[in-house]
Design a protein around this motif. Structure first.
Motif, PDB file in Angstrom:
ATOM      1  N   ALA A 138      -6.541 -11.552 -10.280  1.00 19.87           N
ATOM      2  CA  ALA A 138      -7.144 -11.652  -8.995  1.00 19.87           C
ATOM      3  C   ALA A 138      -8.226 -10.425  -8.965  1.00 19.87           C
ATOM      4  O   ALA A 138      -9.295 -10.302  -8.387  1.00 19.87           O
ATOM      5  CB  ALA A 138      -6.219 -11.826  -7.929  1.00 19.87           C
ATOM      6  N   ASP A 139      -7.355  -9.120  -9.331  1.00 17.24           N
ATOM      7  CA  ASP A 139      -8.221  -7.844  -9.155  1.00 17.24           C
ATOM      8  C   ASP A 139      -9.383  -7.904  -9.730  1.00 17.24           C
ATOM      9  O   ASP A 139     -10.261  -7.388  -9.509  1.00 17.24           O
ATOM     10  CB  ASP A 139      -7.223  -6.798  -9.249  1.00 17.24           C
ATOM     11  N   ASN A 166     -12.265  -9.707  -8.193  1.00 17.43           N
ATOM     12  CA  ASN A 166     -13.021  -9.041  -7.129  1.00 17.43           C
ATOM     13  C   ASN A 166     -13.712  -7.656  -7.521  1.00 17.43           C
ATOM     14  O   ASN A 166     -13.886  -7.170  -8.201  1.00 17.43           O
ATOM     15  CB  ASN A 166     -11.927  -8.536  -6.163  1.00 17.43           C
ATOM     16  N   VAL A 212       3.754 -13.041 -12.063  1.00 15.20           N
ATOM     17  CA  VAL A 212       2.976 -12.628 -10.812  1.00 15.20           C
ATOM     18  C   VAL A 212       2.131 -11.527 -11.276  1.00 15.20           C
ATOM     19  O   VAL A 212       0.957 -11.094 -10.573  1.00 15.20           O
ATOM     20  CB  VAL A 212       4.193 -12.328 -10.013  1.00 15.20           C
ATOM     21  N   LYS A 213       2.536 -10.610 -12.244  1.00 20.69           N
ATOM     22  CA  LYS A 213       1.988  -9.213 -12.589  1.00 20.69           C
ATOM     23  C   LYS A 213       0.422  -9.518 -13.173  1.00 20.69           C
ATOM     24  O   LYS A 213      -0.650  -9.260 -12.925  1.00 20.69           O
ATOM     25  CB  LYS A 213       2.642  -8.409 -13.537  1.00 20.69           C
ATOM     26  N   ARG A 214       0.490 -10.839 -13.912  1.00 23.08           N
ATOM     27  CA  ARG A 214      -0.679 -11.120 -14.478  1.00 23.08           C
ATOM     28  C   ARG A 214      -1.705 -11.897 -13.818  1.00 23.08           C
ATOM     29  O   ARG A 214      -2.948 -11.667 -13.619  1.00 23.08           O
ATOM     30  CB  ARG A 214      -0.386 -12.127 -15.838  1.00 23.08           C
ATOM     31  N   ALA A 215      -1.022 -12.521 -12.639  1.00 24.87           N
ATOM     32  CA  ALA A 215      -1.881 -13.350 -11.601  1.00 24.87           C
ATOM     33  C   ALA A 215      -2.654 -12.281 -10.730  1.00 24.87           C
ATOM     34  O   ALA A 215      -3.773 -12.287 -10.428  1.00 24.87           O
ATOM     35  CB  ALA A 215      -1.194 -14.109 -10.804  1.00 24.87           C
ATOM     36  N   LYS A 216      -2.007 -10.978 -10.399  1.00 23.05           N
ATOM     37  CA  LYS A 216      -2.290 -10.097  -9.461  1.00 23.05           C
ATOM     38  C   LYS A 216      -3.546  -9.409 -10.234  1.00 23.05           C
ATOM     39  O   LYS A 216      -4.689  -9.001  -9.745  1.00 23.05           O
ATOM     40  CB  LYS A 216      -1.248  -9.202  -9.124  1.00 23.05           C
ATOM     41  N   LYS A 217      -3.507  -9.065 -11.644  1.00 26.25           N
ATOM     42  CA  LYS A 217      -4.354  -8.461 -12.572  1.00 26.25           C
ATOM     43  C   LYS A 217      -5.605  -9.275 -12.629  1.00 26.25           C
ATOM     44  O   LYS A 217      -6.641  -8.920 -12.353  1.00 26.25           O
ATOM     45  CB  LYS A 217      -3.664  -8.283 -13.884  1.00 26.25           C
ATOM     46  N   LYS A 256       8.363 -12.598 -13.221  1.00 25.79           N
ATOM     47  CA  LYS A 256       7.896 -11.301 -12.709  1.00 25.79           C
ATOM     48  C   LYS A 256       6.457 -11.315 -13.532  1.00 25.79           C
ATOM     49  O   LYS A 256       5.377 -10.561 -13.073  1.00 25.79           O
ATOM     50  CB  LYS A 256       8.840 -10.350 -12.967  1.00 25.79           C
TER      51      LYS A 256
END
Length: 114
Positions: free
Chosen positions: A110-111, A114, A103-108, A100
């Motif tokens: 990726a954001d 961008n 995933v949270k760190r990967a999303k952060k 979990k």
């Protein structure tokens, strides 16, 4: 190939944890060459792991075992589920982060790109 962040405080002994995790979780002794540790297990014909820059990340490269994919679903599913479970446990062990948290760190990350 995937790169995962290693939790602060867990970078010092990362190469030892990479090797020990293979033994403890996959019950396999890794082949080591130039700091890259490699095994074959279940649905992965190759699982190669090495420490990133300053041991702050770990880099993971995998290759799927095509023989397992060719098996009947009942057989293949058991092998794939076991492999995935052990792989997640292994990542928890070497990075210090839960699935979990990863995933949270990967999303952060990726954001931020961008």
């Amino acid at each position: 190939m995937q790169e995962y962040e290693v939790k602060r405080g867990m970078t010092k002994d990362l190469p030892d944890r990479i090797a020990a995790g293979f033994t403890d979780i996959f019950e396999a002794t890794p082949a080591e060459k130039d700091g890259h540790y490699k095994i074959s297990y279940g649905s992965m014909s190759r699982l190669e792991v090495w420490a990133g820059e300053k041991n702050k990340t770990v880099i993971v490269d995998t290759e799927t075992n095509k023989e397992v994919l060719a098996m009947p679903d009942e057989q293949a599913d058991k092998i794939i589920l076991d492999t995935n479970k052990r792989f997640r446990q292994y990542l928890d062990h070497i990075t210090g982060f839960t699935t979990k948290e990863r995933v949270k760190r990967a999303k952060k990350a990726a954001d931020a790109e961008n």
